[in-house]
Design a protein around this motif. Structure first.
Motif, short mmCIF file in Angstrom:
data_model
loop_
_atom_site.label_atom_id
_atom_site.label_comp_id
_atom_site.label_asym_id
_atom_site.label_seq_id
_atom_site.Cartn_x
_atom_site.Cartn_y
_atom_site.Cartn_z
N MET A 205 1.01 -1.19 -0.32
CA MET A 205 -0.05 -0.20 -0.12
C MET A 205 0.85 1.15 -0.11
O MET A 205 0.71 2.25 -0.69
N ARG A 206 1.91 1.14 0.49
CA ARG A 206 3.19 2.35 0.66
C ARG A 206 3.53 2.81 -0.62
O ARG A 206 3.64 3.58 -0.25
N GLU A 213 2.83 9.18 -7.13
CA GLU A 213 3.55 10.57 -7.37
C GLU A 213 4.09 10.31 -8.45
O GLU A 213 4.75 11.98 -8.83
N ASN A 214 4.33 9.81 -9.26
CA ASN A 214 5.56 9.61 -10.10
C ASN A 214 4.90 9.71 -11.66
O ASN A 214 4.72 8.49 -11.53
N ALA A 215 4.40 10.85 -12.45
CA ALA A 215 4.17 10.37 -13.66
C ALA A 215 4.90 9.21 -14.50
O ALA A 215 3.65 8.61 -14.92
N LEU A 216 6.24 8.83 -14.42
CA LEU A 216 6.80 7.66 -15.45
C LEU A 216 6.22 6.80 -14.65
O LEU A 216 6.05 5.80 -15.70
N GLY A 217 6.17 6.50 -13.08
CA GLY A 217 6.33 5.15 -12.78
C GLY A 217 5.07 5.01 -13.20
O GLY A 217 4.38 3.39 -13.04
N LYS A 218 3.72 5.60 -13.00
CA LYS A 218 2.72 4.72 -13.31
C LYS A 218 2.41 4.48 -15.12
O LYS A 218 1.74 4.02 -15.51
N ALA A 233 -3.89 3.34 -10.97
CA ALA A 233 -3.23 3.87 -9.68
C ALA A 233 -4.01 4.82 -9.39
O ALA A 233 -4.47 5.54 -8.15
N ASP A 234 -5.01 6.24 -10.19
CA ASP A 234 -5.10 6.98 -10.03
C ASP A 234 -6.82 7.10 -9.87
O ASP A 234 -7.28 8.07 -9.09
N THR A 281 11.17 5.75 0.79
CA THR A 281 10.85 7.18 -0.17
C THR A 281 10.84 7.03 -1.62
O THR A 281 11.03 5.44 -2.12
N GLY A 282 10.75 7.11 -2.91
CA GLY A 282 10.74 7.64 -3.77
C GLY A 282 12.38 6.71 -3.86
O GLY A 282 12.27 6.54 -5.47
N GLU A 283 13.44 7.58 -3.52
CA GLU A 283 14.95 7.84 -3.54
C GLU A 283 14.87 5.79 -3.19
O GLU A 283 16.06 5.43 -3.42
N GLN A 284 14.25 4.85 -2.14
CA GLN A 284 15.20 3.76 -2.74
C GLN A 284 13.97 3.57 -3.65
O GLN A 284 14.70 1.85 -4.16
#
Length: 316
Positions: A205-206, A213-218, A233-234, A281-284
């Motif tokens: 879920m996290r 929050e990342n457009a490319l990721g979605k 996702a949205d 976070t997205g950094e990981q």
């Protein structure tokens, strides 16, 4: 003279005999016998006809020393794409050198590197995880790991059992339990003394709330990655919210299984939910799919594992 002589003999005859004292040697011997008797009755069970048995099985195990060694000399890893380092180095490719468990990358500093040192990690660690693996593949992986005769086996499995094309076809909890129990039996049949470190399943879920929050990721998720959680996702409608909640409940249930089964094995240590609870976070995340851990995420997993494996006591 005669009367006085008679009186003297009479007094001598009627006088009480002096009490003989036990020698110090006899007294000490009796004390030792008494002490041994008390100790035997306190520490051993009485056998048939009052005979004393030896130490109990529990006492023998305690005397043999701790069952969890905090500095194992060899490691085998089993699990799924996370342990293979999938998408951590380049797109759609395994990258086991950055694996949190057995990798050799100096930036990640895997569990093997932290425990064994870089040189020994390269020769005394083995990675039997496979990308896409679910719990059904774990018994076979455990059999392979057992052949290495490792002192420690790491387990990270379950994400793919929840990440399906539909929430309806997620692995049932009872099947997950039966297969994990079978996996532990498979290992114990060939490597009864190997220690087992079991990681909790990550918080999917996290992952959804962070990655969306990342457009490319979605856009990448639309290719079909973990549709049970990441699909649409949205979409925040009731059906989508209920679907994601169902997946999250299943992940929590899987972690309860991992904890319960591990607790029944005296050489198994569950991470206490540390990976599930980690606030990544997205950094990981991998910059190629925003799903798998990237190098930084792999390093965080290695840190958690090292902390749990080397702790004096298992997680509460």
């Amino acid at each position: 003279m005669r009367d006085s002589s008679i009186r003297r003999r009479s007094r001598t005859a009627s006088a009480p005999r002096p009490v003989r004292r036990r020698s110090r040697t006899v007294t000490a011997a009796l004390s030792v016998v008494a002490f041994i008797g008390v100790a035997a009755s306190a520490g051993c069970d009485a056998g048939p006809a009052g005979t004393a048995k030896g130490p109990s099985a529990e006492q023998r195990r305690a005397a043999a020393g701790p069952l969890w060694g905090r500095s194992p000399a060899s490691i085998a890893a089993v699990g799924d794409s996370i342990t293979r380092g999938f998408d951590a180095c380049s797109v759609l490719v395994d990258c086991p050198e950055v694996s949190w468990a057995t990798g050799t990358d100096s930036g990640v500093r895997s569990l093997a590197v932290r425990l064994l040192g870089p040189a020994r990690a390269a020769t005394h660690s083995w990675n039997h995880a496979t990308t896409g693996a679910r719990i059904a593949q774990l018994p076979e992986q455990m059999a392979l790991a057992a052949k290495d005769r490792p002192e420690l086996v790491t387990v990270m499995i379950g994400a793919n059992d929840a990440c399906r094309d539909s929430a309806d076809i997620m692995t049932p909890v009872e099947n997950f339990r039966a297969l994990f129990e079978a996996s532990m039996r498979q290992l114990r049949g060939a490597a009864p003394n190997a220690q087992v470190y079991v990681s909790s399943v990550p918080d999917l879920m996290r992952l959804w709330s962070t990655g969306r929050e990342n457009a490319l990721g979605k856009q990448i998720w639309k290719l079909g990655l973990c549709k049970s959680m990441l699909g649409d996702a949205d979409d925040l409608g009731p059906a989508a919210v209920a679907r994601r909640a169902l997946v999250q409940e299943r992940v929590v249930a899987y972690n309860e299984v991992l904890r319960d089964v591990c607790a029944k094995d005296r050489r198994c240590r569950y991470d206490g939910g540390a990976v599930f609870d980690y606030r990544f976070t997205g950094e990981q995340l991998s910059q190629w799919d925003w799903f798998h851990p990237g190098r930084d995420g792999q390093a965080r997993l290695a840190e958690i594992a090292y902390r749990k494996v080397t702790a004096a006591d298992p997680p509460a």
